[in-house]
Motif scaffolding. Structure first.
Motif, PDB file in Angstrom:
ATOM      1  N   SER A  22       4.371  -5.784  -2.988  1.00  0.00           N
ATOM      2  CA  SER A  22       2.781  -4.037  -2.346  1.00  0.00           C
ATOM      3  C   SER A  22       4.306  -3.483  -2.483  1.00  0.00           C
ATOM      4  CB  SER A  22       2.263  -4.791  -1.276  1.00  0.00           C
ATOM      5  OG  SER A  22       3.456  -4.762  -0.366  1.00  0.00           O
ATOM      6  N   ALA A  23       5.908  -3.748  -1.763  1.00  0.00           N
ATOM      7  CA  ALA A  23       6.513  -2.839  -1.976  1.00  0.00           C
ATOM      8  C   ALA A  23       7.794  -2.164  -3.476  1.00  0.00           C
ATOM      9  CB  ALA A  23       7.957  -4.291  -1.670  1.00  0.00           C
ATOM     10  N   GLU A  24       6.726  -3.572  -3.747  1.00  0.00           N
ATOM     11  CA  GLU A  24       7.345  -2.435  -5.852  1.00  0.00           C
ATOM     12  C   GLU A  24       5.845  -1.670  -6.211  1.00  0.00           C
ATOM     13  OE1 GLU A  24       8.699  -5.444  -8.869  1.00  0.00           O
ATOM     14  OE2 GLU A  24       8.695  -3.747 -10.065  1.00  0.00           O
ATOM     15  N   ILE A  25       4.595  -2.288  -6.024  1.00  0.00           N
ATOM     16  CA  ILE A  25       3.380  -1.393  -6.404  1.00  0.00           C
ATOM     17  C   ILE A  25       4.200  -0.187  -5.913  1.00  0.00           C
ATOM     18  CG2 ILE A  25       1.466  -1.171  -6.068  1.00  0.00           C
ATOM     19  CD1 ILE A  25       0.933  -4.546  -5.890  1.00  0.00           C
ATOM     20  N   ILE A  26       4.185   0.173  -4.556  1.00  0.00           N
ATOM     21  CA  ILE A  26       4.420   1.246  -3.613  1.00  0.00           C
ATOM     22  C   ILE A  26       5.389   2.360  -5.005  1.00  0.00           C
ATOM     23  CG2 ILE A  26       5.411   2.791  -2.078  1.00  0.00           C
ATOM     24  CD1 ILE A  26       4.261  -0.005   0.140  1.00  0.00           C
ATOM     25  N   ARG A  27       6.683   1.492  -5.063  1.00  0.00           N
ATOM     26  CA  ARG A  27       7.502   2.132  -6.037  1.00  0.00           C
ATOM     27  C   ARG A  27       7.348   2.210  -7.410  1.00  0.00           C
ATOM     28  NH1 ARG A  27      10.489   4.342  -2.703  1.00  0.00           N
ATOM     29  NH2 ARG A  27      12.755   2.854  -2.317  1.00  0.00           N
ATOM     30  N   ARG A  28       6.040   2.058  -8.048  1.00  0.00           N
ATOM     31  CA  ARG A  28       5.757   1.808  -8.801  1.00  0.00           C
ATOM     32  C   ARG A  28       5.013   3.128  -9.430  1.00  0.00           C
ATOM     33  NH1 ARG A  28       9.537  -1.160  -9.540  1.00  0.00           N
ATOM     34  NH2 ARG A  28      10.524   1.114  -9.562  1.00  0.00           N
ATOM     35  N   LEU A  29       4.242   3.127  -8.445  1.00  0.00           N
ATOM     36  CA  LEU A  29       2.903   4.794  -8.198  1.00  0.00           C
ATOM     37  C   LEU A  29       3.601   5.464  -7.503  1.00  0.00           C
ATOM     38  CD1 LEU A  29       0.598   2.466  -5.643  1.00  0.00           C
ATOM     39  CD2 LEU A  29       0.198   2.825  -7.587  1.00  0.00           C
ATOM     40  N   THR A  52       8.627  -1.996   6.425  1.00  0.00           N
ATOM     41  CA  THR A  52       9.287  -1.986   4.847  1.00  0.00           C
ATOM     42  C   THR A  52       8.560  -0.851   4.169  1.00  0.00           C
ATOM     43  OG1 THR A  52      10.261  -4.913   5.635  1.00  0.00           O
ATOM     44  CG2 THR A  52       9.949  -3.511   2.929  1.00  0.00           C
ATOM     45  N   LEU A  53       6.371  -1.113   4.763  1.00  0.00           N
ATOM     46  CA  LEU A  53       6.102  -0.692   3.365  1.00  0.00           C
ATOM     47  C   LEU A  53       5.930   0.797   3.891  1.00  0.00           C
ATOM     48  CD1 LEU A  53       3.077  -2.618   2.468  1.00  0.00           C
ATOM     49  CD2 LEU A  53       5.694  -3.125   1.988  1.00  0.00           C
ATOM     50  N   GLN A  54       5.838   1.184   5.263  1.00  0.00           N
ATOM     51  CA  GLN A  54       6.484   2.304   5.852  1.00  0.00           C
ATOM     52  C   GLN A  54       7.396   3.016   5.087  1.00  0.00           C
ATOM     53  OE1 GLN A  54       5.772   3.228   9.961  1.00  0.00           O
ATOM     54  NE2 GLN A  54       7.693   4.307  10.326  1.00  0.00           N
ATOM     55  N   ALA A  55       8.535   2.664   4.916  1.00  0.00           N
ATOM     56  CA  ALA A  55      10.057   3.055   4.440  1.00  0.00           C
ATOM     57  C   ALA A  55       9.857   3.635   3.835  1.00  0.00           C
ATOM     58  CB  ALA A  55      11.355   2.469   4.657  1.00  0.00           C
ATOM     59  N   LEU A  56       8.979   2.367   2.609  1.00  0.00           N
ATOM     60  CA  LEU A  56       9.101   3.220   1.396  1.00  0.00           C
ATOM     61  C   LEU A  56       8.091   3.838   1.008  1.00  0.00           C
ATOM     62  CD1 LEU A  56       9.240  -1.044  -0.446  1.00  0.00           C
ATOM     63  CD2 LEU A  56      10.539   0.628  -0.388  1.00  0.00           C
ATOM     64  N   SER A  57       7.429   4.103   1.321  1.00  0.00           N
ATOM     65  CA  SER A  57       6.327   4.563   1.282  1.00  0.00           C
ATOM     66  C   SER A  57       6.208   6.522   2.117  1.00  0.00           C
ATOM     67  CB  SER A  57       4.214   4.345   1.589  1.00  0.00           C
ATOM     68  OG  SER A  57       4.364   4.201   3.392  1.00  0.00           O
ATOM     69  N   GLY A  58       6.997   6.363   3.127  1.00  0.00           N
ATOM     70  CA  GLY A  58       7.534   7.429   3.514  1.00  0.00           C
ATOM     71  C   GLY A  58       5.658   8.011   4.105  1.00  0.00           C
ATOM     72  N   ASN A  59       5.377   7.577   5.079  1.00  0.00           N
ATOM     73  CA  ASN A  59       4.105   7.335   5.554  1.00  0.00           C
ATOM     74  C   ASN A  59       3.568   6.315   6.862  1.00  0.00           C
ATOM     75  OD1 ASN A  59       2.941   9.919   4.464  1.00  0.00           O
ATOM     76  ND2 ASN A  59       2.513   8.638   2.840  1.00  0.00           N
ATOM     77  N   PRO A  60       3.325   6.139   8.002  1.00  0.00           N
ATOM     78  CA  PRO A  60       3.022   5.744   8.236  1.00  0.00           C
ATOM     79  C   PRO A  60       1.949   4.078   8.187  1.00  0.00           C
ATOM     80  CG  PRO A  60       2.052   7.822  10.003  1.00  0.00           C
ATOM     81  CD  PRO A  60       2.866   8.212   8.172  1.00  0.00           C
ATOM     82  N   VAL A  61       2.539   2.844   8.506  1.00  0.00           N
ATOM     83  CA  VAL A  61       1.618   2.145   7.686  1.00  0.00           C
ATOM     84  C   VAL A  61       0.111   2.424   8.628  1.00  0.00           C
ATOM     85  CG1 VAL A  61       0.887  -0.212   7.220  1.00  0.00           C
ATOM     86  CG2 VAL A  61       3.251   0.954   6.444  1.00  0.00           C
ATOM     87  N   HIS A  62      -1.067   1.558   8.197  1.00  0.00           N
ATOM     88  CA  HIS A  62      -2.634   1.753   8.945  1.00  0.00           C
ATOM     89  C   HIS A  62      -2.914  -0.044   8.956  1.00  0.00           C
ATOM     90  CE1 HIS A  62      -2.892   6.385   8.639  1.00  0.00           C
ATOM     91  NE2 HIS A  62      -2.266   6.258   7.923  1.00  0.00           N
ATOM     92  N   THR A  63      -2.987  -0.587  10.110  1.00  0.00           N
ATOM     93  CA  THR A  63      -3.341  -1.748  10.721  1.00  0.00           C
ATOM     94  C   THR A  63      -4.287  -2.269  11.418  1.00  0.00           C
ATOM     95  OG1 THR A  63      -2.043  -1.708  12.226  1.00  0.00           O
ATOM     96  CG2 THR A  63      -0.331  -2.219  10.388  1.00  0.00           C
ATOM     97  N   ASP A  64      -5.016  -0.977  12.304  1.00  0.00           N
ATOM     98  CA  ASP A  64      -6.143  -1.063  13.025  1.00  0.00           C
ATOM     99  C   ASP A  64      -6.969  -0.055  12.997  1.00  0.00           C
ATOM    100  OD1 ASP A  64      -5.317  -3.711  14.400  1.00  0.00           O
ATOM    101  OD2 ASP A  64      -4.106  -2.143  15.725  1.00  0.00           O
ATOM    102  N   LEU A  65      -8.040  -0.452  12.903  1.00  0.00           N
ATOM    103  CA  LEU A  65      -9.524   0.156  13.125  1.00  0.00           C
ATOM    104  C   LEU A  65      -9.214   0.675  14.701  1.00  0.00           C
ATOM    105  CD1 LEU A  65     -11.873   1.315  11.745  1.00  0.00           C
ATOM    106  CD2 LEU A  65     -13.581  -0.753  12.396  1.00  0.00           C
ATOM    107  N   LEU A  66      -9.123   0.148  15.430  1.00  0.00           N
ATOM    108  CA  LEU A  66      -9.528   0.781  16.695  1.00  0.00           C
ATOM    109  C   LEU A  66      -8.657   0.961  17.183  1.00  0.00           C
ATOM    110  CD1 LEU A  66     -12.206  -1.790  17.877  1.00  0.00           C
ATOM    111  CD2 LEU A  66     -12.743   0.887  16.879  1.00  0.00           C
TER     112      LEU A  66
END
Ligand code: PMT
Length: 398
Positions: A22-29, A52-66
């Motif tokens: 998914s890290a590379e998918i973020i980069r290619r997107l 890792t994914l926050q650093a690559l996407s530049g946005n907070p990563v969402h993990t929880d509904l609540l």
């Protein structure tokens, strides 16, 4: 050539060894111009960290509904509305099953339920799990719901098996995503769109204008290009970058826009008037800067500008002519009156009394006023709304 320029992709990562890709998918997107936000299931976090994914996407990563903090920043419904595409990659057998069942007991499944635009899944699992009739039945359910299935690839698997179920390479996943936006529904057609404000000069340094940013019109130009149309964008002054395959014609005043619109009518199949054109302009434009006087007031005489969209609708042959109606009250009534007065085929009624839609916002909500029916398009990103509108216009021309 398709691209994801300006597209908002919400990447859902479910659990599995392929989660690291998914890290590379973020980069290619991002290489293709997409903005990316990430949602991870608890199982995905066992394979790759949110950091890792926050650093690559530049946005907070969402993990929880609540999670109250995440909901305060961007609630899950807002997140679902934000995305032009929800891509789940890798999508595990379990996630696919839960999606097929319409579950909504965690953040990612809830987002899938709340998201009204495109959903794509890129499966990744052991070959026996992939071949299992339960998985295949679940995939058939998703396909019936127009969820795009991207892959999987076949070959050697992490568990030592060989067969189908490997996550497709990130570059290929991203190319498939870009292709999802290319509908071809206006192949061979020419669409002319006016966008942005006009400026009506008072003197060399002052003008009368409005708050139109051009976002709605530029989003429509992008959607028309995705539909395969030759696209002419006649734009008032904006700060936006035009879609690179559109022919841009710059206009400043209503008179410029009027002339450019009439010039563009040869072979025009669809004309969409998104621009917020000044109805009036100063009768006199001072040659030099107007000086302040001792008087407490000043009178400026205004004269009417030509009505561009009405002139287009009167042209023979008449293109399919769409107007927008920006109203602050009696929105549908005034919009229908414009449909009739200007001889339009469709009016997009825009309630601009709300600050979060209409002028200079990223989202919009409109009512389509057709001669014999009406349809509400609920609040969503202007790009997604533009695609919905182009889809309906293309259906009229088919
Ligand atoms: O640019 P954004 O910040 O994204 O905002 C989008 C928008 C709010 C500007 C857009 O969605 C919108 O509603 N555009 C129409 C604004 C407007 O001027 O509406 P109107 O009701 O005044 O005009 C009705 C129609 O006649 C419009 O299609 C307009 O383009 C057209 N018109 C108006 C006057 C004129 N002299 N010539 C025209 O062609």
């Amino acid at each position: 050539m398709s691209s994801l320029n300006n597209k908002r992709v919400l990447l859902g990562v479910s659990g599995g060894i392929a989660a690291y890709k998914s890290a590379e998918i973020i980069r290619r997107l991002q290489d293709q111009g997409a903005q990316v936000r990430v949602v991870m299931t608890p199982a995905a976090q066992e394979f790759i960290t949110p950091l890792t994914l926050q650093a690559l996407s530049g946005n907070p990563v969402h993990t929880d509904l609540l999670d109250p903090a995440a909901e305060a920043a961007m609630g899950h419904i807002e997140l679902a509305r934000w995305a032009d595409l929800l891509l789940i990659a890798p999508a595990s057998a379990d996630f696919i099953a839960r999606l097929a069942q319409g579950k909504g007991d965690d953040l990612l499944t809830t987002l899938c339920l709340a998201h009204s635009a495109a959903i794509a899944v890129a499966p990744a699992m052991n070959q026996a799990m992939w071949r299992n009739p339960a998985t295949q039945d679940n995939l058939a359910v998703l396909q019936r719901r127009e969820v795009a299935i991207i892959g999987p690839d076949a070959g050697a698997q992490a568990c030592g098996d060989v067969g189908p179920g490997r996550l497709l390479e990130p570059v290929a996943i991203v190319e498939h995503c870009a292709d999802l936006f290319q509908t071809g529904s206006l192949d061979g057609k020419t669409v002319v769109i006016t966008a942005g404000p006009t400026r009506e000069a008072l003197d060399p340094v002052r003008f009368i204008s409005n708050h139109s940013s051009g976002k709605m019109g530029y989003a429509l130009a992008e959607a028309a290009l995705e539909a395969g149309a030759t696209t002419v964008l006649i734009s008032g002054p904006t700060h936006l970058t035009p879609p690179h395959r559109a022919r841009l014609v710059a206009a400043v005043s209503a008179a410029d826009m009027h002339a450019a619109s009439l010039d563009a009518l040869q072979n025009c199949d669809v004309f969409i008037a998104t621009a917020a054109v000044a109805d009036y302009r100063p009768n006199q434009v001072a040659e030099q800067k107007i000086k302040k006087t001792d008087s407490d007031s000043m009178l400026v005489e205004l004269v009417k500008n030509p009505d561009i969209v009405a002139a287009v609708a009167a042209h023979k042959p008449k293109p399919f002519t769409v107007g927008f109606a920006a109203e602050t009250e009696q929105v549908r009534e005034y919009a229908r009156a414009k449909l009739q007065r200007k001889n339009l085929d469709l009016v997009v009624a825009n309630d601009v009394s709300q600050a979060d839609i209409g002028f200079n916002s990223d989202e919009n909500a409109v009512t389509l006023i057709w001669p014999a029916k009406e349809e509400n398009l609920p609040q969503q990103g202007k790009h997604q709304l533009a695609r919905e509108l182009i889809k309906r216009i293309a259906a009229q021309l088919a």
